[in-house]
Design an enzyme around this catalytic site. Structure first.
Site, PDB file in Angstrom:
ATOM      1  N   ARG A  35       0.846  -1.193   0.000  1.00 42.42           N
ATOM      2  CA  ARG A  35       0.000   0.000   0.000  1.00 42.42           C
ATOM      3  C   ARG A  35       0.878   1.239   0.000  1.00 42.42           C
ATOM      4  NH1 ARG A  35       1.760   3.472   4.116  1.00 42.42           N
ATOM      5  NH2 ARG A  35       1.474   2.602   6.218  1.00 42.42           N
ATOM      6  N   GLU A  52      -6.485   7.042   7.911  1.00 44.54           N
ATOM      7  CA  GLU A  52      -5.411   7.849   8.536  1.00 44.54           C
ATOM      8  C   GLU A  52      -4.915   8.925   7.561  1.00 44.54           C
ATOM      9  OE1 GLU A  52      -2.281   5.700  10.484  1.00 44.54           O
ATOM     10  OE2 GLU A  52      -0.877   7.351  10.224  1.00 44.54           O
ATOM     11  N   ARG A 103      -5.474   5.489   0.994  1.00 47.41           N
ATOM     12  CA  ARG A 103      -4.559   4.355   1.126  1.00 47.41           C
ATOM     13  C   ARG A 103      -4.816   3.496  -0.112  1.00 47.41           C
ATOM     14  NH1 ARG A 103      -2.053   3.510   6.300  1.00 47.41           N
ATOM     15  NH2 ARG A 103      -1.453   5.619   6.956  1.00 47.41           N
ATOM     16  N   CYS A 150       1.091  10.998   9.472  1.00 45.21           N
ATOM     17  CA  CYS A 150       2.115  10.578  10.432  1.00 45.21           C
ATOM     18  C   CYS A 150       3.493  10.671   9.767  1.00 45.21           C
ATOM     19  CB  CYS A 150       1.861   9.146  10.889  1.00 45.21           C
ATOM     20  SG  CYS A 150       3.104   8.572  12.066  1.00 45.21           S
ATOM     21  N   THR A 177       5.995   9.012  10.112  1.00 42.56           N
ATOM     22  CA  THR A 177       6.630   7.712   9.859  1.00 42.56           C
ATOM     23  C   THR A 177       6.346   7.216   8.446  1.00 42.56           C
ATOM     24  OG1 THR A 177       4.686   6.471  10.626  1.00 42.56           O
ATOM     25  CG2 THR A 177       6.378   7.020  12.278  1.00 42.56           C
ATOM     26  N   ARG A 218       4.109   0.675   2.331  1.00 45.65           N
ATOM     27  CA  ARG A 218       4.378  -0.490   3.180  1.00 45.65           C
ATOM     28  C   ARG A 218       4.107  -1.714   2.319  1.00 45.65           C
ATOM     29  NH1 ARG A 218       3.319  -3.993   7.708  1.00 45.65           N
ATOM     30  NH2 ARG A 218       1.056  -4.144   7.572  1.00 45.65           N
ATOM     31  N   ARG A 227       5.647  -7.630  12.444  1.00 49.61           N
ATOM     32  CA  ARG A 227       4.483  -7.227  13.234  1.00 49.61           C
ATOM     33  C   ARG A 227       3.607  -8.453  13.505  1.00 49.61           C
ATOM     34  NH1 ARG A 227       2.202  -1.599  10.339  1.00 49.61           N
ATOM     35  NH2 ARG A 227       4.032  -0.299  10.718  1.00 49.61           N
ATOM     36  N   GLU A 279       0.152  -3.509  12.992  1.00 51.75           N
ATOM     37  CA  GLU A 279       0.753  -2.659  14.033  1.00 51.75           C
ATOM     38  C   GLU A 279       0.135  -2.892  15.409  1.00 51.75           C
ATOM     39  OE1 GLU A 279      -0.131   1.431  13.189  1.00 51.75           O
ATOM     40  OE2 GLU A 279       1.799   2.061  13.918  1.00 51.75           O
TER      41      GLU A 279
HETATM   42  N1  DAR Z   1       0.485   5.251  17.007  1.00 51.77           N
HETATM   43  C1  DAR Z   1       1.211   6.485  16.715  1.00 51.77           C
HETATM   44  C2  DAR Z   1       1.753   6.459  15.293  1.00 51.77           C
HETATM   45  C3  DAR Z   1       2.796   5.388  15.050  1.00 51.77           C
HETATM   46  C4  DAR Z   1       3.047   5.089  13.583  1.00 51.77           C
HETATM   47  N2  DAR Z   1       1.878   4.337  13.022  1.00 51.77           N
HETATM   48  C5  DAR Z   1       0.987   4.906  12.209  1.00 51.77           C
HETATM   49  N3  DAR Z   1       1.137   6.088  11.720  1.00 51.77           N
HETATM   50  N4  DAR Z   1      -0.104   4.213  11.875  1.00 51.77           N
HETATM   51  C6  DAR Z   1       2.332   6.629  17.757  1.00 51.77           C
HETATM   52  O1  DAR Z   1       2.847   7.743  17.887  1.00 51.77           O
HETATM   53  O2  DAR Z   1       2.638   5.605  18.364  1.00 51.77           O
END
Ligand code: DAR
Length: 343
Positions: free
Chosen positions: A113, A212, A216, A258, A260, A267, A296, A301
Protein backbone atom coordinates in the site's frame (compact mmCIF):
# COMPACT_ATOMS: atom_id res chain seq x y z
CA UNK A 1 12.93 9.26 28.96
CA UNK A 2 12.18 12.39 31.03
CA UNK A 3 10.52 15.38 29.37
CA UNK A 4 11.97 18.82 30.11
CA UNK A 5 10.09 20.64 32.88
CA UNK A 6 7.53 23.10 31.58
CA UNK A 7 6.50 21.04 28.54
CA UNK A 8 2.74 20.26 28.30
CA UNK A 9 3.12 16.49 28.14
CA UNK A 10 3.67 13.38 30.25
CA UNK A 11 6.89 13.54 32.31
CA UNK A 12 8.04 10.03 31.37
CA UNK A 13 7.50 8.80 27.82
CA UNK A 14 9.47 7.02 25.06
CA UNK A 15 7.86 9.00 22.26
CA UNK A 16 9.73 10.96 19.62
CA UNK A 17 8.19 14.21 20.82
CA UNK A 18 9.65 13.64 24.30
CA UNK A 19 13.05 13.09 22.70
CA UNK A 20 12.97 15.96 20.18
CA UNK A 21 10.48 18.59 21.34
CA UNK A 22 12.70 20.66 23.65
CA UNK A 23 11.23 23.53 25.67
CA UNK A 24 13.01 26.00 23.35
CA UNK A 25 11.52 24.40 20.23
CA UNK A 26 8.09 24.28 21.89
CA UNK A 27 8.25 28.00 22.80
CA UNK A 28 9.54 28.88 19.31
CA UNK A 29 6.68 26.97 17.61
CA UNK A 30 3.68 27.17 19.96
CA UNK A 31 2.21 30.39 18.50
CA UNK A 32 2.69 29.40 14.84
CA UNK A 33 -0.40 28.42 12.78
CA UNK A 34 -0.35 26.76 9.37
CA UNK A 35 -2.52 28.27 6.58
CA UNK A 36 -5.38 25.97 7.66
CA UNK A 37 -4.96 27.22 11.27
CA UNK A 38 -3.29 24.05 12.61
CA UNK A 39 -1.11 24.46 15.72
CA UNK A 40 1.71 22.55 17.40
CA UNK A 41 -0.58 21.81 20.38
CA UNK A 42 -3.01 20.13 17.97
CA UNK A 43 -0.14 18.24 16.34
CA UNK A 44 1.09 16.74 19.64
CA UNK A 45 -2.28 16.16 21.38
CA UNK A 46 -2.15 12.42 20.54
CA UNK A 47 1.27 12.08 22.17
CA UNK A 48 0.09 14.05 25.20
CA UNK A 49 -3.01 11.90 25.66
CA UNK A 50 -1.12 8.65 24.91
CA UNK A 51 2.25 8.72 26.73
CA UNK A 52 2.99 5.26 25.24
CA UNK A 53 3.01 6.75 21.73
CA UNK A 54 6.10 5.83 19.70
CA UNK A 55 5.98 9.12 17.77
CA UNK A 56 3.27 11.34 19.30
CA UNK A 57 2.82 13.93 16.54
CA UNK A 58 0.67 14.16 13.40
CA UNK A 59 0.77 16.75 10.58
CA UNK A 60 -2.51 18.62 9.98
CA UNK A 61 -1.67 19.64 6.39
CA UNK A 62 1.31 19.61 4.03
CA UNK A 63 2.44 23.00 5.37
CA UNK A 64 2.90 21.49 8.86
CA UNK A 65 6.16 19.98 7.61
CA UNK A 66 7.55 23.48 6.98
CA UNK A 67 5.88 25.39 9.85
CA UNK A 68 6.97 22.80 12.46
CA UNK A 69 10.20 21.70 10.74
CA UNK A 70 12.21 22.57 13.87
CA UNK A 71 10.73 19.49 15.59
CA UNK A 72 9.51 17.39 12.64
CA UNK A 73 12.88 17.22 10.86
CA UNK A 74 14.77 15.78 13.86
CA UNK A 75 11.91 13.29 14.37
CA UNK A 76 12.01 12.31 10.66
CA UNK A 77 15.82 11.94 10.56
CA UNK A 78 15.77 9.87 13.74
CA UNK A 79 12.83 7.59 12.87
CA UNK A 80 13.93 6.95 9.25
CA UNK A 81 17.62 6.54 10.25
CA UNK A 82 18.64 9.08 7.58
CA UNK A 83 22.22 10.01 6.66
CA UNK A 84 23.18 13.70 6.11
CA UNK A 85 22.12 14.86 2.62
CA UNK A 86 19.18 12.41 2.52
CA UNK A 87 16.41 12.83 -0.01
CA UNK A 88 13.35 11.00 -1.38
CA UNK A 89 14.10 8.63 -4.29
CA UNK A 90 11.19 9.02 -6.75
CA UNK A 91 11.82 6.21 -9.25
CA UNK A 92 8.94 3.75 -9.62
CA UNK A 93 9.45 0.93 -12.16
CA UNK A 94 7.64 -2.33 -12.79
CA UNK A 95 9.30 -5.13 -10.81
CA UNK A 96 10.42 -8.48 -12.30
CA UNK A 97 10.93 -10.95 -9.43
CA UNK A 98 10.18 -14.69 -9.18
CA UNK A 99 7.34 -15.87 -6.91
CA UNK A 100 9.26 -17.17 -3.85
CA UNK A 101 6.55 -19.58 -2.75
CA UNK A 102 4.39 -20.68 -5.71
CA UNK A 103 2.98 -23.60 -3.65
CA UNK A 104 1.99 -21.08 -0.89
CA UNK A 105 3.67 -23.31 1.73
CA UNK A 106 4.58 -20.29 3.86
CA UNK A 107 3.29 -17.04 2.35
CA UNK A 108 -0.46 -16.68 2.86
CA UNK A 109 -0.90 -13.27 1.15
CA UNK A 110 0.96 -10.24 -0.18
CA UNK A 111 -0.20 -6.65 0.41
CA UNK A 112 1.45 -3.44 -0.76
CA UNK A 113 0.00 0.00 0.00
CA UNK A 114 0.91 3.64 -0.41
CA UNK A 115 -0.55 6.59 1.48
CA UNK A 116 -1.44 9.71 -0.49
CA UNK A 117 -2.98 13.05 0.52
CA UNK A 118 -4.44 15.77 -1.70
CA UNK A 119 -2.32 18.90 -1.17
CA UNK A 120 -5.23 21.32 -1.27
CA UNK A 121 -7.07 19.72 1.66
CA UNK A 122 -6.17 19.67 5.37
CA UNK A 123 -5.02 16.22 6.53
CA UNK A 124 -7.29 13.69 8.21
CA UNK A 125 -6.98 14.90 11.83
CA UNK A 126 -7.66 18.49 10.79
CA UNK A 127 -10.77 18.22 8.58
CA UNK A 128 -14.33 19.43 9.19
CA UNK A 129 -17.31 17.38 7.88
CA UNK A 130 -17.65 19.46 4.69
CA UNK A 131 -13.97 18.98 3.84
CA UNK A 132 -14.20 15.20 4.33
CA UNK A 133 -17.26 15.05 2.05
CA UNK A 134 -15.55 17.29 -0.53
CA UNK A 135 -12.44 15.07 -0.47
CA UNK A 136 -14.61 11.96 -0.90
CA UNK A 137 -16.47 13.53 -3.82
CA UNK A 138 -13.21 14.59 -5.48
CA UNK A 139 -11.76 11.08 -5.42
CA UNK A 140 -15.09 9.49 -6.41
CA UNK A 141 -14.96 11.55 -9.62
CA UNK A 142 -11.39 10.33 -10.23
CA UNK A 143 -12.47 6.68 -9.74
CA UNK A 144 -15.14 7.15 -12.44
CA UNK A 145 -12.50 7.97 -15.08
CA UNK A 146 -10.19 4.99 -14.44
CA UNK A 147 -9.23 2.80 -17.43
CA UNK A 148 -11.15 -0.46 -17.96
CA UNK A 149 -8.33 -2.56 -16.42
CA UNK A 150 -8.70 -0.68 -13.12
CA UNK A 151 -12.42 0.06 -13.07
CA UNK A 152 -14.46 -0.93 -10.05
CA UNK A 153 -17.00 0.35 -7.53
CA UNK A 154 -16.83 2.90 -4.72
CA UNK A 155 -18.92 2.28 -1.59
CA UNK A 156 -19.48 5.05 0.95
CA UNK A 157 -19.80 3.61 4.47
CA UNK A 158 -22.69 5.95 5.33
CA UNK A 159 -24.75 4.18 2.63
CA UNK A 160 -24.40 0.82 4.42
CA UNK A 161 -26.46 -0.60 7.30
CA UNK A 162 -24.60 -2.41 10.11
CA UNK A 163 -25.07 -5.86 8.50
CA UNK A 164 -23.73 -4.70 5.13
CA UNK A 165 -20.79 -2.89 6.76
CA UNK A 166 -19.86 -5.93 8.89
CA UNK A 167 -20.06 -8.18 5.81
CA UNK A 168 -17.48 -5.94 4.05
CA UNK A 169 -15.36 -5.81 7.22
CA UNK A 170 -15.25 -9.61 7.47
CA UNK A 171 -13.90 -9.79 3.91
CA UNK A 172 -11.25 -7.17 4.77
CA UNK A 173 -13.04 -4.79 2.41
CA UNK A 174 -13.77 -2.03 4.91
CA UNK A 175 -11.90 -0.31 7.74
CA UNK A 176 -12.99 0.48 11.28
CA UNK A 177 -12.40 3.66 13.24
CA UNK A 178 -8.69 4.19 13.97
CA UNK A 179 -6.93 3.33 17.23
CA UNK A 180 -6.72 5.58 20.31
CA UNK A 181 -3.65 7.35 18.90
CA UNK A 182 -5.54 8.30 15.75
CA UNK A 183 -8.62 9.13 17.85
CA UNK A 184 -6.68 11.64 19.98
CA UNK A 185 -5.27 13.14 16.76
CA UNK A 186 -8.81 13.88 15.49
CA UNK A 187 -8.56 11.33 12.67
CA UNK A 188 -11.71 9.45 13.77
CA UNK A 189 -13.85 12.60 14.03
CA UNK A 190 -17.28 12.29 12.27
CA UNK A 191 -16.60 8.61 11.36
CA UNK A 192 -18.07 7.09 9.16
CA UNK A 193 -18.95 10.36 7.34
CA UNK A 194 -16.86 10.76 4.13
CA UNK A 195 -15.26 7.33 4.56
CA UNK A 196 -15.49 4.58 1.98
CA UNK A 197 -13.66 2.07 -0.16
CA UNK A 198 -13.02 1.62 -3.88
CA UNK A 199 -12.66 -2.01 -5.02
CA UNK A 200 -11.48 -2.98 -8.50
CA UNK A 201 -13.48 -5.64 -10.33
CA UNK A 202 -10.75 -8.26 -9.75
CA UNK A 203 -10.68 -7.20 -6.06
CA UNK A 204 -6.87 -6.91 -6.18
CA UNK A 205 -6.84 -3.09 -5.99
CA UNK A 206 -8.59 -1.25 -3.18
CA UNK A 207 -8.53 2.40 -2.09
CA UNK A 208 -9.48 3.43 1.44
CA UNK A 209 -10.84 7.01 1.51
CA UNK A 210 -10.41 9.27 4.58
CA UNK A 211 -8.74 6.82 6.93
CA UNK A 212 -5.41 7.85 8.54
CA UNK A 213 -4.60 9.57 5.23
CA UNK A 214 -6.90 10.81 2.48
CA UNK A 215 -6.06 7.73 0.39
CA UNK A 216 -4.56 4.36 1.13
CA UNK A 217 -4.01 2.79 -2.32
CA UNK A 218 -3.70 -0.96 -1.78
CA UNK A 219 -3.00 -4.00 -3.92
CA UNK A 220 -3.24 -7.41 -2.35
CA UNK A 221 -3.51 -11.02 -3.41
CA UNK A 222 -3.22 -14.54 -1.95
CA UNK A 223 0.29 -16.03 -2.15
CA UNK A 224 3.75 -14.50 -2.44
CA UNK A 225 3.94 -13.00 -5.95
CA UNK A 226 4.94 -9.58 -4.62
CA UNK A 227 6.10 -8.35 -8.06
CA UNK A 228 2.64 -8.96 -9.54
CA UNK A 229 0.96 -7.13 -6.62
CA UNK A 230 3.49 -4.26 -6.86
CA UNK A 231 2.93 -3.86 -10.62
CA UNK A 232 -0.83 -3.73 -10.18
CA UNK A 233 -0.39 -1.08 -7.47
CA UNK A 234 1.82 1.02 -9.77
CA UNK A 235 -0.90 0.99 -12.44
CA UNK A 236 -3.40 2.44 -9.95
CA UNK A 237 -0.96 4.99 -8.54
CA UNK A 238 -0.16 6.25 -12.04
CA UNK A 239 -3.84 6.39 -13.02
CA UNK A 240 -4.77 8.44 -9.93
CA UNK A 241 -1.76 10.77 -9.93
CA UNK A 242 -2.80 11.90 -13.41
CA UNK A 243 -6.08 13.14 -11.93
CA UNK A 244 -5.28 14.15 -8.33
CA UNK A 245 -2.57 16.53 -7.09
CA UNK A 246 -0.83 14.70 -4.24
CA UNK A 247 0.92 16.49 -1.33
CA UNK A 248 4.59 16.08 -2.30
CA UNK A 249 7.95 17.59 -1.35
CA UNK A 250 11.06 16.94 -3.50
CA UNK A 251 13.17 16.07 -0.46
CA UNK A 252 10.58 14.49 1.88
CA UNK A 253 8.55 12.72 -0.82
CA UNK A 254 4.82 12.11 -0.39
CA UNK A 255 3.56 13.88 2.74
CA UNK A 256 1.35 12.01 5.21
CA UNK A 257 -0.47 12.59 8.50
CA UNK A 258 2.12 10.58 10.43
CA UNK A 259 5.80 11.42 9.79
CA UNK A 260 6.63 7.71 9.86
CA UNK A 261 4.94 7.26 6.48
CA UNK A 262 6.46 10.06 4.39
CA UNK A 263 8.72 9.42 1.37
CA UNK A 264 7.48 6.49 -0.68
CA UNK A 265 4.69 6.26 1.92
CA UNK A 266 4.76 2.58 1.02
CA UNK A 267 4.38 -0.49 3.18
CA UNK A 268 5.05 -3.73 1.30
CA UNK A 269 4.43 -6.90 3.24
CA UNK A 270 3.25 -10.46 3.47
CA UNK A 271 1.42 -12.67 5.92
CA UNK A 272 3.76 -15.63 6.36
CA UNK A 273 3.38 -18.82 8.43
CA UNK A 274 6.59 -19.53 10.40
CA UNK A 275 6.11 -22.33 12.94
CA UNK A 276 9.84 -22.96 13.55
CA UNK A 277 10.95 -19.32 13.52
CA UNK A 278 8.16 -18.51 15.98
CA UNK A 279 10.10 -20.71 18.42
CA UNK A 280 13.40 -19.02 17.43
CA UNK A 281 12.51 -15.28 17.43
CA UNK A 282 16.14 -14.13 17.51
CA UNK A 283 16.76 -15.76 14.09
CA UNK A 284 13.79 -13.90 12.61
CA UNK A 285 14.85 -10.61 14.21
CA UNK A 286 18.38 -10.97 12.78
CA UNK A 287 17.13 -11.60 9.23
CA UNK A 288 14.67 -8.70 9.56
CA UNK A 289 17.42 -6.35 10.68
CA UNK A 290 19.79 -7.45 7.90
CA UNK A 291 17.11 -6.85 5.23
CA UNK A 292 15.54 -3.66 6.67
CA UNK A 293 12.29 -5.44 7.49
CA UNK A 294 9.89 -5.05 10.40
CA UNK A 295 8.02 -7.91 12.04
CA UNK A 296 4.48 -7.23 13.23
CA UNK A 297 1.70 -9.36 14.67
CA UNK A 298 -0.93 -11.02 12.50
CA UNK A 299 -3.24 -7.98 12.65
CA UNK A 300 -0.45 -5.52 11.86
CA UNK A 301 0.75 -2.66 14.03
CA UNK A 302 0.60 -3.23 17.79
CA UNK A 303 -1.09 -6.68 17.52
CA UNK A 304 -0.08 -10.21 18.60
CA UNK A 305 1.07 -13.13 16.42
CA UNK A 306 -1.74 -15.68 16.00
CA UNK A 307 -1.11 -19.30 14.88
CA UNK A 308 2.47 -18.44 13.85
CA UNK A 309 1.30 -16.05 11.12
CA UNK A 310 3.59 -12.99 11.01
CA UNK A 311 3.17 -9.68 9.17
CA UNK A 312 6.59 -9.03 7.59
CA UNK A 313 7.10 -5.72 5.79
CA UNK A 314 9.65 -3.05 4.93
CA UNK A 315 11.00 -0.92 7.77
CA UNK A 316 12.26 1.90 5.51
CA UNK A 317 9.99 4.32 3.64
CA UNK A 318 12.14 7.39 2.97
CA UNK A 319 15.53 7.83 1.29
CA UNK A 320 15.18 4.69 -0.82
CA UNK A 321 13.05 3.93 -3.88
CA UNK A 322 9.87 1.86 -3.91
CA UNK A 323 11.72 -0.68 -6.06
CA UNK A 324 14.47 -1.00 -3.44
CA UNK A 325 11.78 -1.62 -0.81
CA UNK A 326 10.29 -4.45 -2.88
CA UNK A 327 13.76 -5.88 -3.56
CA UNK A 328 14.62 -5.73 0.20
CA UNK A 329 11.36 -7.57 0.95
CA UNK A 330 11.98 -10.20 -1.73
CA UNK A 331 15.55 -10.91 -0.54
CA UNK A 332 14.49 -10.89 3.12
CA UNK A 333 11.67 -13.36 2.45
CA UNK A 334 14.09 -15.60 0.55
CA UNK A 335 16.32 -15.68 3.66
CA UNK A 336 13.36 -16.24 6.00
CA UNK A 337 11.96 -19.13 3.95
CA UNK A 338 15.42 -20.71 3.61
CA UNK A 339 15.91 -20.55 7.41
CA UNK A 340 12.39 -21.83 8.15
CA UNK A 341 12.93 -24.80 5.82
CA UNK A 342 16.34 -25.68 7.32
CA UNK A 343 15.86 -25.03 11.05
N1 DAR B 1 0.49 5.25 17.01
C1 DAR B 1 1.21 6.48 16.72
C2 DAR B 1 1.75 6.46 15.29
C3 DAR B 1 2.80 5.39 15.05
C4 DAR B 1 3.05 5.09 13.58
N2 DAR B 1 1.88 4.34 13.02
C5 DAR B 1 0.99 4.91 12.21
N3 DAR B 1 1.14 6.09 11.72
N4 DAR B 1 -0.10 4.21 11.88
C6 DAR B 1 2.33 6.63 17.76
O1 DAR B 1 2.85 7.74 17.89
O2 DAR B 1 2.64 5.60 18.36
Amino acid sequence: MKAEPGLPFHVFSQSSITKHLTLKRYNDLKDIRTPSGYSLDQAIRSGIKNPDSSIGIYAGDMESYDCFAQVLLPIIEDYHHLEPGWSHKPDLQEAVLPDLDPKQTFIRSSRIRVARNLGRFPFSGNMNPDQRLALEETVKQAFKTLPETLSGTYTSFTNLNEKQFNALLEKGLAFRKGDRFMDAAGINRDYPLGRGIFISRDKVVRVWVNEEDHLRIIAQSPGGDIACVFNRLIQMIRALEDKLHFAFDRRKGFLTACPTNIGTAMRAGVHIHLEKLEKNPSFLETIARDHHLQIRGTGGEKTAVEQAVFDVSNARRLGISANTIVKDLHEGLQAIIHTERNL
